[in-house]
Motif scaffolding. Structure first.
Motif, PDB file in Angstrom:
ATOM      1  N   GLY A  69       0.804  -1.223   0.000  1.00  8.85           N
ATOM      2  CA  GLY A  69       0.000   0.000   0.000  1.00  8.85           C
ATOM      3  C   GLY A  69       0.834   1.269   0.000  1.00  8.85           C
ATOM      4  N   GLU A  70       2.000   1.240   0.645  1.00 10.75           N
ATOM      5  CA  GLU A  70       2.878   2.414   0.696  1.00 10.75           C
ATOM      6  C   GLU A  70       3.474   2.704  -0.684  1.00 10.75           C
ATOM      7  N   VAL A  71       3.805   1.667  -1.432  1.00 10.89           N
ATOM      8  CA  VAL A  71       4.299   1.853  -2.795  1.00 10.89           C
ATOM      9  C   VAL A  71       3.212   2.499  -3.645  1.00 10.89           C
ATOM     10  N   MET A  72       1.984   1.992  -3.536  1.00 12.87           N
ATOM     11  CA  MET A  72       0.882   2.560  -4.321  1.00 12.87           C
ATOM     12  C   MET A  72       0.629   4.007  -3.922  1.00 12.87           C
ATOM     13  N   ARG A  73       0.654   4.285  -2.617  1.00 11.23           N
ATOM     14  CA  ARG A  73       0.407   5.657  -2.144  1.00 11.23           C
ATOM     15  C   ARG A  73       1.450   6.618  -2.709  1.00 11.23           C
ATOM     16  N   LEU A  74       2.718   6.230  -2.656  1.00 15.11           N
ATOM     17  CA  LEU A  74       3.776   7.081  -3.191  1.00 15.11           C
ATOM     18  C   LEU A  74       3.647   7.217  -4.704  1.00 15.11           C
ATOM     19  N   ALA A  75       3.346   6.135  -5.394  1.00 16.90           N
ATOM     20  CA  ALA A  75       3.196   6.188  -6.857  1.00 16.90           C
ATOM     21  C   ALA A  75       2.083   7.148  -7.256  1.00 16.90           C
ATOM     22  N   LEU A  76       0.981   7.128  -6.530  1.00 16.78           N
ATOM     23  CA  LEU A  76      -0.117   8.045  -6.843  1.00 16.78           C
ATOM     24  C   LEU A  76       0.290   9.492  -6.593  1.00 16.78           C
TER      25      LEU A  76
END
Length: 132
Positions: A69-76
């Motif tokens: 989820g942290e990877v997705m949050r940063l990517a967004l």
């Protein structure tokens, strides 16, 4: 669906397959994609449909997935920040999170144009070193 690693050493081999049950002769089940991925705990960051992507008759790039989820949050957060000439925001985000940085710590570096955590860590070490 074929899931492939963005690790350059494994680009040519799928690491996981997800079968939609739809024969390849029929149109891709685009509406099922998010559900099929979600059932496996994966989140999809789709590619921009306006960008050219490698495609064959039965294969096309739909995007990048992660369980983190942290990877997705940063990517967004990086979606409008990462220069199109660089890697995809998911690749940049994964690099920073794998290096042990939080999204908040990575954002200032990436917005300043630094996509590689090792380069940022080198700058930090030099700026924190005592003068000779």
């Amino acid at each position: 669906m074929e899931l492939r690693s963005v690790d350059e050493g494994a680009l040519d081999r799928p690491v996981e397959w997800i079968c939609s049950g739809v024969p390849t002769q029929q149109p891709a089940p685009d509406r099922q994609t998010a559900d099929l991925l979600g059932e496996r705990g994966l989140r999809l960051f789709p590619v921009d449909p306006g960008q050219p992507a490698p495609q064959t008759r039965s294969r096309r790039l739909i995007g990048y997935v992660t369980r983190n989820g942290e990877v997705m949050r940063l990517a967004l957060l990086l979606a409008d920040v990462v220069d199109q000439g660089w890697d995809h925001p998911m690749v940049v985000a994964a690099r920073w999170i794998q290096a042990g940085h939080t999204a908040e710590a990575a954002m200032p570096w990436v917005t300043a144009g630094e996509n590689l955590p090792k380069a940022a860590e080198t700058v930090l070490r030099k700026s924190c070193s005592p003068p000779i």
